[in-house]
Design a protein around this motif. Structure first.
Motif, mmCIF file in Angstrom:
data_model
loop_
_atom_site.group_PDB
_atom_site.id
_atom_site.type_symbol
_atom_site.label_atom_id
_atom_site.label_comp_id
_atom_site.label_asym_id
_atom_site.label_seq_id
_atom_site.Cartn_x
_atom_site.Cartn_y
_atom_site.Cartn_z
ATOM 1 N N CYS A 67 74.791 36.490 71.696
ATOM 2 C CA CYS A 67 74.954 36.235 73.128
ATOM 3 C C CYS A 67 76.365 36.671 73.507
ATOM 4 O O CYS A 67 77.338 36.205 72.918
ATOM 5 N N GLY B 246 77.873 35.976 76.123
ATOM 6 C CA GLY B 246 78.562 34.943 76.905
ATOM 7 C C GLY B 246 79.409 34.047 76.029
ATOM 8 O O GLY B 246 80.542 33.715 76.366
ATOM 9 N N CYS B 247 78.877 33.694 74.853
ATOM 10 C CA CYS B 247 79.617 32.770 73.990
ATOM 11 C C CYS B 247 79.801 33.336 72.582
ATOM 12 O O CYS B 247 80.388 32.667 71.728
ATOM 13 N N CYS C 195 70.470 30.858 76.307
ATOM 14 C CA CYS C 195 71.204 30.733 75.048
ATOM 15 C C CYS C 195 71.258 29.250 74.681
ATOM 16 O O CYS C 195 71.528 28.415 75.545
ATOM 17 N N CYS D 195 75.396 28.267 75.090
ATOM 18 C CA CYS D 195 76.084 28.222 76.397
ATOM 19 C C CYS D 195 75.105 28.122 77.572
ATOM 20 O O CYS D 195 75.539 28.012 78.714
HETATM 21 ZN ZN LIG Z 1 75.642 31.960 74.781
#
Ligand SMILES: [Zn+2]
Length: 233
Positions: free
Chosen positions: A199, A201-202, A223, A226
């Motif tokens: 992911c 994002g994280c 996810c 996150c």
């Molecule tokens: Zn994530």
């Protein structure tokens, strides 16, 4: 069916919108903030007042210096004129001469000090005046540019909100509200790409099954870490 790509594109648009919104807020803040010019103007006004005060004082001390000089000249004329022979009278004139001399030199000291102050203030006032004038004319120029910039941003935002208004009706309301909620919580970053199994994002690695699900699912896949909406390009 939720088109995750549409959510991803909405996020790109929202990012642009929020950049434009903050640029607009910034330009508007600059348009309103006159503190720099005001401070320079106030400093100039203060220096002008001080300058006038010292000029006035200087003039009056000059008058008093002239008066004591005249007086001293008068006393000396009488003292050295040869008309006074009485020692007591001479002594009295000498006492008066010394007194006037002291008063004169006291006033002369004051005058000297005031002249130094006068010149300092004159220099500072002139500098403050040119700073104030420079800042005012710079601001006039800047205000012109900023006003144009403000107009440009306002019309760009109008276009972008128009595009957004045409995009959102195609997104199912539940998906849109999940997006909006995540966007608020994650500072505008609600949809994250999966790259090399992670992911973005994280940065956490995702099970292959999750990636697979995100690739084929008709619904939103989030996810596990996150909670961002996962998107596979
Ligand atoms: Zn994530």
């Amino acid at each position: 069916m939720v088109d995750i790509k549409a959510l991803y594109e909405l996020q790109l648009l929202d990012t642009e919108i929020s950049e434009q919104e903050s640029a607009l807020a910034d330009v508007r803040a600059r348009l309103t903030d006159e503190s720099e010019v005001r401070k320079a103007r106030e400093r100039l006004r203060r220096l002008e007042v001080q300058f006038e005060e010292v000029s006035g004082e200087r003039r009056s001390v000059q008058v008093s210096v002239d008066q004591f000089s005249e007086k001293l000249k008068g006393v000396e004329t009488r003292l050295y004129g040869g008309n006074i022979t009485n020692p007591r009278e001479l002594g009295a004139y000498e006492v008066e001469r010394d007194m006037v001399q002291r008063q004169l030199s006291g006033e002369e000291d004051k005058l000297l000090e005031l002249m130094v102050q006068f010149e300092d203030l004159q220099g500072n006032r002139d500098k403050a005046r040119s700073t104030s004038e420079r800042l005012e004319s710079e601001r006039t120029e800047n205000v012109k540019d900023w006003t144009l910039e403000e107009g440009r941003l306002v019309s760009e935002l109008e276009v972008q909100y128009g595009v957004r208004g045409r995009m959102t009706p195609d997104i199912p309301p539940a998906a849109l509200s999940t997006y909006e909620m995540l966007s608020k919580a994650r500072d505008g970053y609600a949809v994250a790409m999966i790259e090399r199994g992670a992911c973005q994002g994280c940065r956490i690695s995702l099970p292959t099954s999750v990636e697979q699900q995100a690739r084929i699912s008709d619904a939103i896949v989030q996810c596990s870490s996150c909670h961002r909406i996962l998107y596979v390009d």
